[in-house]
Design a protein around this motif. Structure first.
Motif, short mmCIF file in Angstrom:
data_model
loop_
_atom_site.label_atom_id
_atom_site.label_comp_id
_atom_site.label_asym_id
_atom_site.label_seq_id
_atom_site.Cartn_x
_atom_site.Cartn_y
_atom_site.Cartn_z
N LEU A 110 39.28 73.26 29.93
CA LEU A 110 39.08 73.58 28.53
C LEU A 110 40.38 74.04 27.87
O LEU A 110 40.78 73.53 26.83
N SER A 166 31.14 69.94 21.65
CA SER A 166 30.59 69.65 22.98
C SER A 166 29.28 68.88 22.89
O SER A 166 28.87 68.25 23.85
N MET A 244 31.44 78.02 25.76
CA MET A 244 31.99 77.55 27.03
C MET A 244 30.89 77.06 27.97
O MET A 244 31.07 76.06 28.66
N PHE A 247 29.99 73.66 26.84
CA PHE A 247 31.04 72.69 27.18
C PHE A 247 30.94 72.29 28.65
O PHE A 247 30.94 71.11 28.99
#
Lengths: 264, 323, 272
Positions: A110, A166, A244, A247
């Motif tokens: 990332l 995402s 996150m 993702f």
């Protein structure tokens, strides 16, 4: 663990440095981009001068507070695009399979992806934010708060873009939605929260994360409030964590460029 | 095209066949009976993509919005193979056969849908970062170098990625630059390099951390014959000097013939052939001679049969079977 | 330079227009995704004017609240409905990327080719935004005082002229790419001028001295003109705006052809 973090930071910094070096190859373009972006942002002040001629306050804000609002928005959005501009084109990277080269590196995917490019005009945005802060009353403590909220604002904007970007792991069309929502967010960020009431106010705090990115910080900088202060920080951390998770969930569905090949 | 189908006799169909294939492989290469050191092991590896299908024209567009049609494409379908340490393997097949998808599963880019992968004792998905430290990848069509920087700066960046100290990186660059003759252009920005020099640098960049396995996906694409030869030399040298295992995909028969001792052909997601280069040629030759004796075909046993012809025939036979 | 028959027959441009129109029809769903951004803008301005107008009858710069909101709905509709890549991004990319060398020797005039293409692009977008604007207006704002259906055709003419003038000026800026590496900063400034001065509120809201100045800029013809006719129609105003628009279109086109000619000549001298 600590060394891993240090090594990661080293790569990120090197990446940002190389990005900026690339953009500096043509100094004229570099400077015009930065300067024109400052002018471009400053042009909006005309609108506010006119509006404040009509009424002494807009949504409970004075001109100074509007400038602060603008300053925070410009600085946060600017910083986000200087450091993490790739997050805004994440859907394109996902759909056309451009994450491959980051996945074969022994580093955080990332971070590597997000820091792999920069946006030069965004430096102008960031500087404009600082100029506005100076223009509407400078002090060291205000500068510290301003910088802190620029960081939380950057985290919130980046996380929001990451979250929406995402979605492209699941839906190809999500890129349009993401762009729309992020630019919608920026639009809302530049208007006083006092003009929004009822349901729209609720949406701005809980669906499009404008409230915690700028409205709260402006209130805190006008009149300090400990509870609000921790709300902002907590919100930024939670939103980033959620983004996150989405993702990395999505990364399992990443199909590289294989889909394109299959389509041909 | 009967004769080509014969080549595919070791197409793996059932479970037991597959296990046997692994054993067969072991015995083929280790007739002495030693235990083979596998660096790559794939068992029943599968990956399916869901592709949206759209009919032609305006009506098709509208229908695609209202009732999206999804087709499942098995890009990789129960693939089993193993690669030994220090081996140079050609992994080839026609476009869309599943080569890249396989490589991407071996390197941790894609999640497999089924089966298992083991590279250097690691699961590419679970231990992606750990594995990345030990493998190198070159994707011929994708550039990993920063074009505005010199190769030297690029190598420094990759050094940082692999957690080398500046001093370690420095030493490594020096060694690689000397060995692979990059000194002449190591301080020229990559965008000013010729394509050949650039690919050299791409490959060297993926060697900075001294990987045990190198995945090369069409490394010589778009290069002129001299540069191609040059790159092949580099790859050979790598294998010789560092005992690096080479996993190569290419459409260039020259690459395959000059580099690899073993060849795996995939088609429509399945392995249709897994053999040593030598065995393949010998077997083919024998068949041709046999056919000539039977009077089916003109006698070509004396003529040179190129690898290209063999591969072509296998592709064609497979294509027909699939249709 | 070879002689082409470009400009003599307009038919080829109609063909280009139609082809682009058909192509863009497929993207209708994508265009609709952009509605969100438009809605956000209008929503903010509804709230803003709700706050600033203290009584429903109040007039600001001669506009009622409904007129003020419809004004911004119209100008933003023009903005969103005509905001495609052809005149800005594509021209700059063609010139910087060297594609122009192939395009300029085709049997059409490059600038007219781009304009035809651009028109094909907004011919889908604009009507879609028009419907959206009418829907939002009906649901959230209310009718425009004194609006007559009979005046719609002339409004549409004015609208088309405004968009075309805007395209011509943006193209002039893009053509600067023959000399400078990146013309986008100039595009921003032009856009910002249009946006701040002509889009968010009518010119009458500015101090009198500035108003006179703004009448001399493209703003008057690009967005103020068409929007003014929609919210506050009068025969006089209509004739005035249309004549200024024709004048601007003529001046803009001359400028565009001149810049293009100079740019191409520069390309020949320097060989790209």
């Amino acid at each position: 663990m600590l060394t891993a973090v240090r090594m990661q930071l080293r790569v990120c910094l090197l990446s940002v440095k190389y990005n900026i070096m690339r953009e500096m190859l043509n100094p004229v373009t570099f400077v015009t981009n930065v300067v024109f972006m400052i002018l471009n942002d400053a042009a909006i002040l005309v609108q506010w001068f006119i509006l404040f001629r009509l009424r002494g306050d807009i949504g409970g804000y004075t001109m100074k507070e509007v400038m602060l609002l603008w300053g925070l928005t410009a600085a946060s959005f600017g910083l986000s695009r200087v450091l993490f501009t790739r997050v805004f084109s994440l859907p394109e990277l996902i759909i056309s399979g451009k994450l491959d080269s980051y996945l074969v590196q022994p580093k955080n995917v990332l971070l590597s992806v997000m820091t792999s490019a920069t946006n030069i005009s965004a430096i102008g945005d960031f500087l404009y934010g600082l100029i506005l802060l100076v223009a509407c009353g400078f002090s060291v403590s205000r500068l510290c708060l301003f910088l802190l909220f620029t960081v939380t604002g950057t985290v919130i904007i980046t996380a929001f873009a990451l979250l929406l970007g995402s979605l492209s792991f699941w839906f190809v069309r999500a890129d349009m939605l993401g762009n729309q929502m992020v630019s919608g967010m920026i639009s809302f960020m530049t208007y006083p929260d006092g003009i929004f009431r009822g349901i729209s106010r609720f949406l701005l705090y809980f669906v499009i994360p404008v409230g915690m990115a700028v409205y709260h910080p402006v209130h805190i900088m006008t009149e300090f409030d400990v509870k609000m202060f921790f709300e902002v920080i907590g919100y930024a951390v939670l939103l980033m964590a959620a983004a996150m998770i989405v993702f990395y969930r999505g990364l399992r569905r990443y199909s590289s460029s294989s889909l394109m090949e299959a389509r041909m | 095209m009967e004769q080509a189908v014969l080549f595919c006799e070791n197409v793996q169909k059932s479970e037991s066949d597959r296990i046997q294939a692994l054993r067969l492989h072991e015995s083929k290469y280790h007739e002495g009976g030693g235990i083979a050191m596998y660096v790559i092991k794939a068992e029943d590896l599968s990956k399916t993509f869901r592709v949206r299908v759209k009919e032609k024209g305006m009506r098709g567009s509208i229908r695609a919005i209202l009732h999206p049609q999804v087709k499942e494409v098995k890009a990789v379908d129960n693939v089993t193979f193993a690669v030994e340490e220090g081996e140079m393997l050609a992994f080839i097949g026609p476009n869309g056969a599943g080569k890249s998808t396989t490589i991407k599963m071996l390197t941790g880019i894609l999640y497999p849908d089924g089966g298992s992968v083991n590279v250097l004792g690691l699961d590419p998905i679970k231990s992606r970062k750990q594995l990345a430290h030990r493998i190198g990848t070159v994707f011929g069509q994708k550039e990993q170098l920063w074009t505005h920087l010199t190769p030297y700066d690029n190598f420094r960046f990759f050094g940082a990625i692999y957690d080398f100290s500046d001093k370690e990186t420095e030493e490594r660059i020096e060694e690689l630059a000397e060995r692979f003759e990059l000194e002449a252009f190591i301080n020229t920005p990559v965008r000013n390099l010729s394509l050949g020099q650039r690919i050299r640098c791409e490959i060297v960049a993926s060697l900075i951390h001294n990987p045990s396995v190198l995945f090369l996906d069409e490394p010589t694409i778009g290069l002129d014959p001299v540069v191609k030869e040059n790159i092949r030399e580099l790859i050979k040298q790598m294998n010789r000097d560092y005992h690096t295992t080479i996993f190569l995909t290419s459409h260039d028969v020259g690459d395959i013939e000059k580099l690899c001792k073993r060849i795996i052909i995939v088609n429509a997601g399945q392995i249709v052939l897994d053999d040593s280069m030598e065995h393949l040629k010998r077997h083919y030759m024998k068949q041709k001679t046999q056919q000539a004796k039977d009077g089916n075909q003109p006698d070509t046993s004396g003529a040179d049969i190129s690898l290209e012809d063999i591969i072509m025939e296998i592709y064609q036979a497979e294509g027909r079977r699939i249709e | 330079m070879s002689r082409h028959t470009y400009g003599v027959s307009g038919r080829k441009y109609v063909v280009i227009y139609r082809a682009v129109l058909m192509e863009n029809l497929q993207y209708a769903a994508n265009i609709a995704m952009g509605f969100f951004g438009y809605f956000v803008f209008i929503f903010i301005f509804i709230k803003l004017w709700d706050y600033i107008y203290q009584t429903p009858e109040e007039l600001i710069a001669g506009y009622t609240k409904e007129q003020m909101i419809w004004y911004v709905m119209m100008t933003e509709m023009i903005w969103f409905g005509s905001n495609t890549g052809a005149v800005a991004r594509q021209v700059a990319a063609d010139i910087r990327g060297g594609n122009i060398a192939y395009l300029m020797n085709k049997p059409y005039h490059y600038t007219l080719y781009i304009l035809a293409k651009y028109t094909g692009e907004w011919s889908i977008r604009l009507p879609m935004y028009m419907l959206l604007a009418v829907a939002i207006g009906a649901a959230m704002v209310g009718a425009i005082p004194g609006f007559r259906l009979a005046t719609v055709p002339v409004m549409i003419l004015c609208l088309i002229l405004g968009i075309t003038i805007n395209a011509v000026f943006k193209m002039c800026i893009s053509l600067l790419s023959f000399w400078i590496e990146d013309a986008t900063p100039f595009q921003w400034l032009y856009d910002k001028l249009i946006l701040v001065v002509g889009t968010v509120f009518p010119i009458e809201i500015f101090p009198r001295t500035l108003q006179a100045l703004f009448k001399l800029t493209p703003i008057y013809t690009v967005c103020y003109g068409p929007a003014k006719l929609v919210v506050d129609f009068s025969g006089e105003k209509c004739i005035e705006i249309l004549s200024v628009q024709f004048l601007y279109l003529a001046v803009g086109c001359v400028l565009m052809f001149l810049i293009y000619r100079k740019g191409v000549r520069k390309l020949y001298v320097n060989g790209g």
